[in-house]
Design a protein around this motif. Structure first.
Motif, short mmCIF file in Angstrom:
data_model
loop_
_atom_site.label_atom_id
_atom_site.label_comp_id
_atom_site.label_asym_id
_atom_site.label_seq_id
_atom_site.Cartn_x
_atom_site.Cartn_y
_atom_site.Cartn_z
N LYS A 28 0.83 -1.19 0.00
CA LYS A 28 0.00 0.00 0.00
C LYS A 28 0.87 1.25 0.00
CE LYS A 28 -4.04 -2.08 0.44
NZ LYS A 28 -5.13 -1.96 -0.56
N THR A 48 0.52 5.74 0.12
CA THR A 48 -0.38 6.82 0.53
C THR A 48 -0.50 7.85 -0.58
OG1 THR A 48 0.19 6.49 2.84
CG2 THR A 48 -0.82 8.58 2.25
N HIS A 80 -5.78 12.13 3.17
CA HIS A 80 -4.80 11.06 3.00
C HIS A 80 -5.53 9.72 2.93
CE1 HIS A 80 -1.07 13.41 4.29
NE2 HIS A 80 -2.08 14.26 4.41
N TYR A 81 -5.18 8.92 1.93
CA TYR A 81 -5.76 7.58 1.79
C TYR A 81 -4.73 6.68 1.12
CZ TYR A 81 -6.55 9.04 -3.07
OH TYR A 81 -6.38 9.48 -4.35
N GLN A 82 -4.98 5.37 1.21
CA GLN A 82 -4.03 4.39 0.69
C GLN A 82 -4.61 3.68 -0.53
OE1 GLN A 82 -2.99 1.83 4.03
NE2 GLN A 82 -1.16 3.04 4.39
#
Length: 477
Positions: free
Chosen positions: A2, A4, A202-204
């Motif tokens: 993953k 970011t 913020h996200y993955q």
């Protein structure tokens, strides 16, 4: 794997930002409560998990004090407990080193390692003493973040093609809609960070879905040497990321001048406050000593540096199936005292970002990353294996009568170090120096070679290959 990704709000209504800031402030109180109760030796040693903490707070009514929705404070509790667990894991690293230094008995080591891993260190006097030494009680300093669960928000694109993100507010069934600059809707758990009137989302995402992950790696083995003026120099004589030194130096000089002016203004404001002219001191503080513009400039500089570093690493992986590099996570202590300007510039050196980029890009694109011991690689001639004299970006080798380009020479040594049977990754530098000197003495006295390092084999058995102009700076014959 993953990675970011960050989406930014655009033209966000000040009222919406104020509502989000108030929610983040209240959630910051939740984080502070978690750290206050469970951020110490006693709290961590109790072995509680975030779900147990949530159940306790629901039973005793602690959650009613914060005035936020249930999903918001529960996600914040989970996030804060994860931060505490990370701090605990960091302390355990130091305790493991203390265990290794304390005893050589494998049975005793295994017993203490097992107790440490199972969080049963409180019953062992030595482990408890070491945990008290290395575990520093933390406190919350985060009051500008909101964690949103994946099923608690939704995104929609309007008729003009603008993406809107709707997140929960302070009241039930009332959302705050945030306009985003991106056209790609975020997925998974979100972390909203509020900075200077703007929201960072913020996200993955899965790294395999990224376009750069589809690029194939090369077929060769390449050694790389990190630098300040450039990101990396490979063993084939190519410099990658040549703008890094200019970026770091110009930013360092700009910060020096800006901080000098800010210090002067701060002194004027302090003197005005001492004279009783608080209005002047307030005007200077509000109009001249703010942090919004400063933080945005710092963020832009960090983004430019990361782009330069990741682009350079991608170019290395384009030609390399195996990348051999020094361990950039190790700390190096130099004996030479440097000037203030040099120290200030080196303080902004980004070897941590370079290490992150090498690991990230190599893993995503299928290239193997091999770490080696880099002791004396920049001071040893790659052709004869003898220690030379380093002068800036040149290495003078008296036995060969040649002046090498120091970074290219170091990259070749790093590549050869990957197959060295005598020098392991964690071999102390003084042992490495002794090994190199012993090899030099054997060559000088023409004794049989008792090791199989690539440098000595090539120096003994065959002439060196023709070098590129970038590798060979000059001859001293």
């Amino acid at each position: 794997m993953k990675v970011t990704r960050i989406a930014y709000s655009t033209r966000l209504n000040p009222g919406k930002y104020a509502a989000l800031a108030e929610q983040a402030r209240r959630l910051g109180q939740v984080r502070s409560e978690v750290w206050q109760r469970y951020g110490s030796i006693t709290g961590v040693g109790s072995g509680l998990r975030d779900r147990q903490v949530r159940d306790r707070w629901l039973a005793d009514g602690t959650h009613l004090r914060f005035g936020v929705l249930a999903n918001a404070w529960k996600e914040t509790v989970r996030d804060a407990m994860a931060d505490i667990a990370a701090n605990l894991a960091s302390a355990k690293v130091e305790v493991r080193r203390a265990i290794t230094r304390r005893t050589n008995d494998p049975v005793e080591r295994k017993r203490m390692f097992t107790a440490l891993k199972a969080d049963q260190w409180a019953i062992d006097p030595f482990l408890a003493r070491q945990m008290r030494k290395h575990w520093k009680r933390g406190r919350n300093r985060t009051h500008d973040q909101i964690v949103v669960r994946a099923d608690q928000y939704n995104s929609v694109t309007d008729a003009r093609g603008r993406l809107w993100l709707a997140v929960p507010g302070l009241e039930r069934r009332k959302t705050v809609k945030i306009p985003l600059s991106s056209t790609i809707a975020p997925t998974g758990t979100l972390r909203l960070i509020l900075r200077g009137g703007r929201v960072e989302v913020h996200y993955q995402v899965d790294a395999s879905e990224m376009r750069s992950s589809q690029r194939p790696c090369g077929q060769r083995a390449v050694g790389v040497d990190k630098g300040y003026t450039e990101v990396l120099t490979d063993s084939e004589g190519t410099h990658h990321g040549t703008r890094l030194g200019q970026l770091l130096s110009s930013e360092s000089d700009r910060l020096k001048e800006r901080n000098r002016r800010r210090a002067k203004l701060r002194s004027i404001a302090n003197n005005a406050a001492l004279r009783g002219d608080h209005a002047k001191a307030h005007r200077i503080a509000v109009n001249n000593l703010g942090t919004v513009k400063r933080d945005r400039q710092a963020a832009r500089h960090r983004a430019r540096v990361r782009t330069e570093i990741f682009t350079a690493v991608h170019r290395v992986v384009d030609k390399a199936a195996t990348v051999v590099a020094e361990d950039l996570a190790r700390r190096f202590a130099g004996r030479k005292k440097l000037g203030k300007n040099v120290n200030r510039r080196l303080a902004a050196w980004t070897k941590g970002v370079t290490a992150e980029a090498l690991t990230n890009v190599s893993e995503r694109r299928g290239s193997a990353l091999v770490h080696v011991n880099a002791a004396y690689t920049s001071q040893t001639c790659h052709r004869c294996g003898r220690l030379g004299r380093r002068d800036g970006d040149r290495l003078h080798c008296s036995p060969c009568g040649v002046v090498w380009q120091a970074d290219v020479n170091a990259a070749i040594n790093i590549l050869q170090r990957a197959g060295d049977p005598d020098i392991a990754l964690h071999t102390p530098h003084y042992t490495v120096r002794q090994i190199l000197q012993d090899r030099t003495d054997r060559h000088r006295t023409r004794l049989p070679v008792q090791d199989s390092s690539p440098a000595t084999i090539r120096a003994e058995s065959e002439p060196s290959e023709p070098l590129k102009n970038e590798q060979l700076v000059g001859s001293r014959n």
